[in-house]
Design a protein around this motif. Sequence first.
Motif, short mmCIF file in Angstrom:
data_model
loop_
_atom_site.label_atom_id
_atom_site.label_comp_id
_atom_site.label_asym_id
_atom_site.label_seq_id
_atom_site.Cartn_x
_atom_site.Cartn_y
_atom_site.Cartn_z
N GLN A 85 4.26 2.05 -4.99
CA GLN A 85 2.92 2.58 -4.73
C GLN A 85 2.19 1.71 -3.70
O GLN A 85 1.52 2.24 -2.81
N ALA A 86 2.35 0.40 -3.82
CA ALA A 86 1.71 -0.50 -2.85
C ALA A 86 2.29 -0.28 -1.46
O ALA A 86 1.56 -0.28 -0.46
N ILE A 115 8.55 -2.24 -10.29
CA ILE A 115 9.26 -1.48 -9.27
C ILE A 115 8.40 -0.30 -8.83
O ILE A 115 8.22 -0.06 -7.62
N ALA A 116 7.84 0.41 -9.80
CA ALA A 116 6.96 1.54 -9.47
C ALA A 116 5.70 1.06 -8.76
O ALA A 116 5.26 1.67 -7.76
N LEU A 158 13.62 -3.94 -4.56
CA LEU A 158 13.46 -3.55 -5.96
C LEU A 158 14.02 -2.17 -6.24
O LEU A 158 14.54 -1.91 -7.34
N ASP A 159 13.96 -1.28 -5.25
CA ASP A 159 14.51 0.06 -5.42
C ASP A 159 16.02 0.06 -5.66
O ASP A 159 16.57 1.04 -6.15
N SER A 179 -4.07 0.16 -9.39
CA SER A 179 -4.34 -0.92 -8.46
C SER A 179 -3.88 -2.28 -8.98
O SER A 179 -4.05 -3.28 -8.31
N PHE A 180 -3.30 -2.29 -10.17
CA PHE A 180 -2.78 -3.53 -10.72
C PHE A 180 -1.60 -3.22 -11.62
O PHE A 180 -1.38 -2.09 -12.04
N CYS A 181 -0.81 -4.25 -11.93
CA CYS A 181 0.33 -4.11 -12.83
C CYS A 181 0.47 -5.42 -13.59
O CYS A 181 0.65 -6.48 -12.99
N GLU A 182 0.37 -5.33 -14.89
CA GLU A 182 0.53 -6.53 -15.72
C GLU A 182 2.01 -6.83 -15.88
O GLU A 182 2.83 -5.93 -16.04
#
Length: 170
Positions: free
Chosen positions: A156-157, A151-152, A111-112, A48-51
């Motif tokens: 997911q979002a 990107i990943a 981004l892909d 649910s998050f990405c640093e």
Amino acid sequence: MQRGVHFMLDADQAAAFDAASGDDDRLVELVEALEETLEEALEQEATSFCESDKAWDPISCALAPSGPDRDPQDWPWTGVVLGQRSLQADDDELLVSLLDPASVAEVSEALDTLDEETFAEAYAQMPAELRNPEYSDDECAYAWEYLSDLIAFFGQARSAGAHVLFHVGH
């Protein structure tokens, strides 16, 4: 420079941030509440998050050199860090930006198309006035490491139909 974090939000969470737009104290409270969930998310291996650590700055400067001026030609790259719009008041110490699900999908699709070589080319073309003192091949590799995770995360979002909030500061 402070560390950045992207969060996936549901509609209710996004509405709370929207309602707090321009109220930095309230935005900080909402972000702190989200950050309290990070430890639980880590334990559950949730995504649910990405640093983005301090890489958010060279990522943003390489992909969207117009920065906060938000040149329409930089969209959807602007959305990676600066979102559709900033929610904070004129506070140089706080950056809170938000993307709705449709914009998350646009950013994710863009981004892909990136790979390490394409990002390195954008990084090399970054205007001199946007370069950090750390500007180098090492900073580019560091930024790519975090960008590949983003990107990943954006994928997911997009799949979840989530909003994305970016935060750095306070």
